[in-house]
Design an enzyme around this catalytic site. Structure first.
Site, PDB file in Angstrom:
ATOM      1  N   MET A 124     -11.903  -5.515   5.007  1.00  0.00           N
ATOM      2  CA  MET A 124     -11.069  -4.621   5.829  1.00  0.00           C
ATOM      3  C   MET A 124     -10.786  -5.293   7.168  1.00  0.00           C
ATOM      4  O   MET A 124     -11.709  -5.769   7.843  1.00  0.00           O
ATOM      5  CB  MET A 124     -11.786  -3.279   6.076  1.00  0.00           C
ATOM      6  N   HIS A 177      -8.177   1.525  -4.276  1.00  0.00           N
ATOM      7  CA  HIS A 177      -9.158   1.316  -3.205  1.00  0.00           C
ATOM      8  C   HIS A 177      -9.819   2.657  -2.897  1.00  0.00           C
ATOM      9  O   HIS A 177      -9.213   3.526  -2.264  1.00  0.00           O
ATOM     10  CB  HIS A 177      -8.408   0.756  -1.972  1.00  0.00           C
ATOM     11  N   ASP A 199      -6.931  -6.127   4.141  1.00  0.00           N
ATOM     12  CA  ASP A 199      -6.277  -4.820   4.169  1.00  0.00           C
ATOM     13  C   ASP A 199      -6.308  -4.250   5.585  1.00  0.00           C
ATOM     14  O   ASP A 199      -7.378  -4.001   6.132  1.00  0.00           O
ATOM     15  CB  ASP A 199      -7.041  -3.902   3.198  1.00  0.00           C
ATOM     16  N   PHE A 231      -6.710   4.949   7.999  1.00  0.00           N
ATOM     17  CA  PHE A 231      -5.320   5.181   8.402  1.00  0.00           C
ATOM     18  C   PHE A 231      -4.480   3.912   8.270  1.00  0.00           C
ATOM     19  O   PHE A 231      -4.982   2.811   8.511  1.00  0.00           O
ATOM     20  CB  PHE A 231      -5.259   5.660   9.866  1.00  0.00           C
ATOM     21  N   GLY A 232      -3.213   4.114   7.918  1.00  0.00           N
ATOM     22  CA  GLY A 232      -2.273   3.013   7.939  1.00  0.00           C
ATOM     23  C   GLY A 232      -1.754   2.812   9.351  1.00  0.00           C
ATOM     24  O   GLY A 232      -2.018   3.632  10.244  1.00  0.00           O
ATOM     25  N   MET A 253      -8.720   8.498  -0.296  1.00  0.00           N
ATOM     26  CA  MET A 253      -9.632   8.890   0.797  1.00  0.00           C
ATOM     27  C   MET A 253     -10.102  10.322   0.579  1.00  0.00           C
ATOM     28  O   MET A 253      -9.306  11.172   0.165  1.00  0.00           O
ATOM     29  CB  MET A 253      -8.893   8.820   2.138  1.00  0.00           C
ATOM     30  N   ASP A 306      -4.530   3.784  -2.003  1.00  0.00           N
ATOM     31  CA  ASP A 306      -5.642   4.171  -1.135  1.00  0.00           C
ATOM     32  C   ASP A 306      -6.079   5.601  -1.409  1.00  0.00           C
ATOM     33  O   ASP A 306      -5.302   6.539  -1.239  1.00  0.00           O
ATOM     34  CB  ASP A 306      -5.208   4.062   0.332  1.00  0.00           C
ATOM     35  N   SER A 365       0.845  -1.193   0.000  1.00  0.00           N
ATOM     36  CA  SER A 365       0.000   0.000   0.000  1.00  0.00           C
ATOM     37  C   SER A 365       0.881   1.244   0.000  1.00  0.00           C
ATOM     38  O   SER A 365       1.618   1.502   0.953  1.00  0.00           O
ATOM     39  CB  SER A 365      -0.899   0.000   1.244  1.00  0.00           C
ATOM     40  N   HIS A 419      -1.217  -1.353  -4.287  1.00  0.00           N
ATOM     41  CA  HIS A 419      -2.491  -0.928  -3.703  1.00  0.00           C
ATOM     42  C   HIS A 419      -2.451   0.584  -3.465  1.00  0.00           C
ATOM     43  O   HIS A 419      -1.513   1.096  -2.840  1.00  0.00           O
ATOM     44  CB  HIS A 419      -2.691  -1.684  -2.384  1.00  0.00           C
ATOM     45  N   MET A 479     -11.971   4.884  -0.924  1.00  0.00           N
ATOM     46  CA  MET A 479     -12.676   5.108   0.347  1.00  0.00           C
ATOM     47  C   MET A 479     -13.308   6.482   0.241  1.00  0.00           C
ATOM     48  O   MET A 479     -12.882   7.451   0.883  1.00  0.00           O
ATOM     49  CB  MET A 479     -11.687   5.019   1.509  1.00  0.00           C
TER      50      MET A 479
HETATM   51  C1  DX5 Z   1      -6.505   1.800   5.437  1.00  0.00           C
HETATM   52  C2  DX5 Z   1      -5.984   1.462   4.059  1.00  0.00           C
HETATM   53  C3  DX5 Z   1      -4.882   0.490   4.046  1.00  0.00           C
HETATM   54  C4  DX5 Z   1      -3.646   0.897   4.776  1.00  0.00           C
HETATM   55  C5  DX5 Z   1      -2.975  -0.347   5.288  1.00  0.00           C
HETATM   56  O1  DX5 Z   1      -7.659   2.537   5.319  1.00  0.00           O
HETATM   57  O2  DX5 Z   1      -7.028   0.940   3.261  1.00  0.00           O
HETATM   58  O3  DX5 Z   1      -4.568   0.068   2.721  1.00  0.00           O
HETATM   59  O4  DX5 Z   1      -2.742   1.604   3.975  1.00  0.00           O
HETATM   60  O5  DX5 Z   1      -1.904   0.034   6.045  1.00  0.00           O
HETATM   61  P1  DX5 Z   1      -1.142  -0.942   7.046  1.00  0.00           P
HETATM   62  O6  DX5 Z   1      -0.650  -2.085   6.246  1.00  0.00           O
HETATM   63  O7  DX5 Z   1      -0.069  -0.065   7.583  1.00  0.00           O
HETATM   64  O8  DX5 Z   1      -2.145  -1.361   8.078  1.00  0.00           O
HETATM   65 ZN    ZN Z   2      -6.569   0.017   1.257  1.00  0.00          ZN
END
Ligand code: DX5
Ligand code: ZN
Length: 230
Positions: free
Chosen positions: A148, A77, A186, A154-155, A48, A46, A19, A44, A79
Protein backbone atom coordinates in the site's frame (compact mmCIF):
# COMPACT_ATOMS: atom_id res chain seq x y z
CA UNK A 1 -12.98 -20.32 -22.73
CA UNK A 2 -10.87 -20.28 -19.59
CA UNK A 3 -10.04 -16.85 -18.23
CA UNK A 4 -6.43 -15.73 -18.05
CA UNK A 5 -4.78 -16.01 -14.64
CA UNK A 6 -2.27 -13.81 -12.88
CA UNK A 7 0.22 -16.68 -13.11
CA UNK A 8 0.03 -16.45 -16.94
CA UNK A 9 1.61 -12.99 -16.68
CA UNK A 10 5.31 -12.50 -15.99
CA UNK A 11 6.30 -10.42 -12.99
CA UNK A 12 8.61 -8.56 -15.36
CA UNK A 13 5.63 -7.22 -17.32
CA UNK A 14 4.07 -3.95 -16.25
CA UNK A 15 0.32 -4.23 -15.81
CA UNK A 16 -2.11 -1.37 -15.17
CA UNK A 17 -4.94 -2.45 -12.87
CA UNK A 18 -7.67 0.21 -12.80
CA UNK A 19 -9.42 0.44 -9.43
CA UNK A 20 -13.18 0.43 -9.89
CA UNK A 21 -13.57 2.43 -6.69
CA UNK A 22 -13.04 5.59 -8.75
CA UNK A 23 -15.40 4.57 -11.58
CA UNK A 24 -18.74 6.21 -12.31
CA UNK A 25 -21.10 3.59 -10.88
CA UNK A 26 -23.99 4.82 -13.00
CA UNK A 27 -22.03 3.69 -16.07
CA UNK A 28 -20.01 0.76 -14.79
CA UNK A 29 -20.49 -1.35 -17.92
CA UNK A 30 -19.32 1.39 -20.25
CA UNK A 31 -16.38 2.27 -17.98
CA UNK A 32 -15.24 -1.37 -17.93
CA UNK A 33 -15.59 -1.59 -21.72
CA UNK A 34 -13.38 1.45 -22.07
CA UNK A 35 -10.69 -0.22 -19.97
CA UNK A 36 -10.96 -3.28 -22.25
CA UNK A 37 -10.45 -1.12 -25.32
CA UNK A 38 -7.31 0.21 -23.69
CA UNK A 39 -6.01 -3.36 -23.34
CA UNK A 40 -6.53 -3.67 -19.58
CA UNK A 41 -6.23 -7.29 -18.41
CA UNK A 42 -6.65 -6.81 -14.66
CA UNK A 43 -9.43 -4.96 -12.81
CA UNK A 44 -8.79 -4.07 -9.18
CA UNK A 45 -11.84 -4.32 -6.92
CA UNK A 46 -11.65 -2.74 -3.47
CA UNK A 47 -13.78 -4.31 -0.77
CA UNK A 48 -14.06 -2.39 2.53
CA UNK A 49 -16.06 -3.37 5.60
CA UNK A 50 -16.16 -0.14 7.62
CA UNK A 51 -14.22 -1.94 10.37
CA UNK A 52 -10.78 -2.82 9.02
CA UNK A 53 -10.83 0.57 7.29
CA UNK A 54 -13.08 3.56 8.04
CA UNK A 55 -15.07 3.25 4.81
CA UNK A 56 -17.53 0.90 3.12
CA UNK A 57 -17.27 0.22 -0.60
CA UNK A 58 -18.58 -2.59 -2.79
CA UNK A 59 -18.99 -6.34 -2.39
CA UNK A 60 -20.30 -9.58 -3.80
CA UNK A 61 -23.37 -8.20 -5.68
CA UNK A 62 -21.20 -5.87 -7.75
CA UNK A 63 -18.86 -8.71 -8.78
CA UNK A 64 -21.85 -10.86 -9.71
CA UNK A 65 -23.22 -8.07 -11.89
CA UNK A 66 -20.05 -7.36 -13.82
CA UNK A 67 -18.66 -10.91 -14.14
CA UNK A 68 -20.71 -11.74 -17.26
CA UNK A 69 -19.61 -8.62 -19.13
CA UNK A 70 -15.84 -9.13 -19.05
CA UNK A 71 -13.10 -11.79 -19.07
CA UNK A 72 -10.62 -9.48 -17.36
CA UNK A 73 -8.90 -10.82 -14.26
CA UNK A 74 -10.79 -9.73 -11.13
CA UNK A 75 -8.15 -8.76 -8.58
CA UNK A 76 -10.12 -8.48 -5.33
CA UNK A 77 -8.49 -6.48 -2.56
CA UNK A 78 -10.12 -7.37 0.75
CA UNK A 79 -9.77 -4.58 3.29
CA UNK A 80 -11.86 -6.46 5.81
CA UNK A 81 -11.23 -7.77 9.33
CA UNK A 82 -12.41 -11.34 8.66
CA UNK A 83 -11.45 -12.46 5.15
CA UNK A 84 -11.82 -16.18 5.93
CA UNK A 85 -15.59 -15.95 6.24
CA UNK A 86 -16.13 -14.29 2.85
CA UNK A 87 -13.67 -15.97 0.47
CA UNK A 88 -16.10 -18.59 -0.86
CA UNK A 89 -18.69 -15.88 -1.65
CA UNK A 90 -16.19 -13.81 -3.59
CA UNK A 91 -14.99 -16.86 -5.50
CA UNK A 92 -18.57 -17.79 -6.42
CA UNK A 93 -19.13 -14.21 -7.57
CA UNK A 94 -16.16 -14.46 -9.95
CA UNK A 95 -12.96 -13.44 -8.16
CA UNK A 96 -9.84 -14.67 -9.99
CA UNK A 97 -7.44 -13.42 -7.38
CA UNK A 98 -7.89 -12.46 -3.72
CA UNK A 99 -5.54 -10.31 -1.70
CA UNK A 100 -6.02 -10.07 2.07
CA UNK A 101 -4.19 -8.01 4.67
CA UNK A 102 -1.60 -9.42 7.05
CA UNK A 103 -3.14 -7.05 9.64
CA UNK A 104 -6.56 -8.72 9.39
CA UNK A 105 -7.79 -10.70 12.39
CA UNK A 106 -7.69 -14.16 10.76
CA UNK A 107 -4.81 -16.61 10.73
CA UNK A 108 -2.77 -15.99 7.57
CA UNK A 109 -2.01 -19.68 6.87
CA UNK A 110 -5.70 -20.51 7.10
CA UNK A 111 -6.66 -17.68 4.77
CA UNK A 112 -4.04 -18.75 2.21
CA UNK A 113 -5.27 -22.35 2.33
CA UNK A 114 -8.89 -21.29 1.98
CA UNK A 115 -8.11 -19.20 -1.13
CA UNK A 116 -5.99 -22.01 -2.63
CA UNK A 117 -8.88 -24.43 -2.16
CA UNK A 118 -10.63 -22.69 -5.04
CA UNK A 119 -7.58 -22.77 -7.36
CA UNK A 120 -7.35 -19.02 -7.65
CA UNK A 121 -4.29 -16.89 -6.98
CA UNK A 122 -3.42 -15.46 -3.55
CA UNK A 123 -2.10 -12.07 -2.55
CA UNK A 124 -1.08 -10.56 0.75
CA UNK A 125 -1.00 -6.87 1.52
CA UNK A 126 0.51 -4.64 4.12
CA UNK A 127 -0.45 -1.19 5.34
CA UNK A 128 2.16 1.59 5.23
CA UNK A 129 2.98 1.11 8.93
CA UNK A 130 3.72 -2.62 8.64
CA UNK A 131 7.26 -3.83 7.89
CA UNK A 132 7.87 -5.97 4.84
CA UNK A 133 9.52 -8.57 7.11
CA UNK A 134 6.06 -9.55 8.31
CA UNK A 135 5.22 -10.87 4.83
CA UNK A 136 8.53 -12.38 3.73
CA UNK A 137 7.90 -15.76 5.42
CA UNK A 138 4.86 -16.24 3.14
CA UNK A 139 6.66 -15.42 -0.11
CA UNK A 140 6.84 -19.05 -1.21
CA UNK A 141 3.10 -19.57 -0.72
CA UNK A 142 1.61 -16.60 -2.55
CA UNK A 143 1.38 -15.09 -6.05
CA UNK A 144 1.43 -11.38 -5.30
CA UNK A 145 2.37 -8.91 -2.59
CA UNK A 146 0.45 -5.66 -2.49
CA UNK A 147 2.38 -2.78 -0.99
CA UNK A 148 0.00 0.00 0.00
CA UNK A 149 1.31 3.41 -0.99
CA UNK A 150 -1.49 5.21 0.90
CA UNK A 151 -3.38 4.37 4.10
CA UNK A 152 -6.09 1.99 2.87
CA UNK A 153 -9.68 3.19 2.92
CA UNK A 154 -10.03 5.92 0.34
CA UNK A 155 -9.20 6.70 -3.26
CA UNK A 156 -7.66 9.98 -4.35
CA UNK A 157 -4.93 10.23 -1.71
CA UNK A 158 -1.31 11.26 -2.27
CA UNK A 159 1.36 8.69 -3.07
CA UNK A 160 3.70 7.89 -0.14
CA UNK A 161 7.19 7.90 -1.67
CA UNK A 162 8.61 6.58 1.61
CA UNK A 163 7.14 3.15 0.77
CA UNK A 164 9.66 2.73 -2.04
CA UNK A 165 12.35 1.03 0.09
CA UNK A 166 9.84 -1.79 0.70
CA UNK A 167 9.24 -2.14 -3.04
CA UNK A 168 12.97 -2.25 -3.79
CA UNK A 169 13.73 -4.72 -1.02
CA UNK A 170 10.90 -6.98 -2.15
CA UNK A 171 12.09 -6.90 -5.77
CA UNK A 172 15.56 -7.95 -4.58
CA UNK A 173 14.12 -10.84 -2.57
CA UNK A 174 11.96 -12.02 -5.45
CA UNK A 175 14.80 -11.77 -7.96
CA UNK A 176 17.03 -13.80 -5.62
CA UNK A 177 14.41 -16.53 -5.35
CA UNK A 178 13.71 -16.46 -9.08
CA UNK A 179 9.97 -16.79 -8.44
CA UNK A 180 7.16 -15.15 -10.38
CA UNK A 181 5.61 -13.34 -7.39
CA UNK A 182 4.11 -10.07 -8.57
CA UNK A 183 4.65 -6.76 -6.80
CA UNK A 184 1.54 -4.61 -6.75
CA UNK A 185 1.37 -1.03 -5.55
CA UNK A 186 -1.85 0.73 -4.67
CA UNK A 187 -2.61 4.35 -3.89
CA UNK A 188 -1.74 7.63 -5.54
CA UNK A 189 -0.38 6.05 -8.73
CA UNK A 190 -0.67 8.58 -11.53
CA UNK A 191 1.17 9.79 -14.61
CA UNK A 192 3.89 11.31 -12.47
CA UNK A 193 4.43 8.66 -9.78
CA UNK A 194 4.18 5.68 -12.12
CA UNK A 195 7.81 5.83 -13.27
CA UNK A 196 9.09 5.87 -9.65
CA UNK A 197 7.22 2.68 -8.74
CA UNK A 198 8.27 0.85 -11.91
CA UNK A 199 11.91 1.82 -11.44
CA UNK A 200 11.66 0.53 -7.86
CA UNK A 201 10.49 -2.86 -9.13
CA UNK A 202 6.68 -2.83 -8.91
CA UNK A 203 4.90 -4.43 -11.87
CA UNK A 204 1.16 -4.42 -11.09
CA UNK A 205 0.05 -0.83 -10.75
CA UNK A 206 -3.34 -0.03 -9.28
CA UNK A 207 -4.72 3.26 -10.50
CA UNK A 208 -8.14 4.63 -9.59
CA UNK A 209 -8.43 8.40 -9.83
CA UNK A 210 -5.76 8.70 -12.52
CA UNK A 211 -7.71 6.33 -14.80
CA UNK A 212 -11.39 7.04 -14.19
CA UNK A 213 -11.16 10.78 -13.56
CA UNK A 214 -8.60 11.54 -16.27
CA UNK A 215 -9.43 14.66 -18.26
CA UNK A 216 -9.09 12.94 -21.68
CA UNK A 217 -10.99 9.78 -20.78
CA UNK A 218 -10.23 6.26 -19.61
CA UNK A 219 -8.50 4.88 -22.70
CA UNK A 220 -6.08 7.76 -22.98
CA UNK A 221 -5.42 7.59 -19.23
CA UNK A 222 -4.33 3.94 -19.45
CA UNK A 223 -2.17 4.60 -22.48
CA UNK A 224 -0.51 7.58 -20.78
CA UNK A 225 0.22 5.50 -17.67
CA UNK A 226 1.75 2.72 -19.79
CA UNK A 227 3.85 5.22 -21.70
CA UNK A 228 5.15 6.91 -18.56
CA UNK A 229 5.85 3.51 -16.97
CA UNK A 230 8.38 2.54 -19.62
C1 DX5 B 1 -7.41 2.41 -1.23
C2 DX5 B 1 -7.65 1.41 -2.33
C3 DX5 B 1 -7.14 1.80 -3.65
C4 DX5 B 1 -7.71 3.06 -4.22
C5 DX5 B 1 -6.67 3.69 -5.09
O1 DX5 B 1 -7.73 1.85 -0.02
O2 DX5 B 1 -7.06 0.17 -1.99
O3 DX5 B 1 -7.23 0.74 -4.59
O4 DX5 B 1 -8.87 2.84 -4.98
O5 DX5 B 1 -7.16 4.89 -5.53
P1 DX5 B 1 -6.25 6.03 -6.18
O6 DX5 B 1 -5.60 5.43 -7.37
O7 DX5 B 1 -7.24 7.08 -6.49
O8 DX5 B 1 -5.25 6.43 -5.13
ZN1 ZN C 1 -6.93 -1.48 -3.52
Amino acid sequence: MLRKKLTDISNKDVVIAPSLLAADFTSLKSEIEQTKRAGVEVLHIDVMDGHFVPNISMGVPVLQCIRPITDQIFDVHLMISHPLKYISSFVRAGADHITFHIESEDNAEQVINEIRKYSITVGMSLKPGTDLEALLPYLGQIDMILIMTVEPGFGGQSFMANMMPKVRLLREEISKSGSNVHIEVDGGIDHKTVSTVVKGGANVLVAGTSVFKYCDGIEKAVLALKKNAS
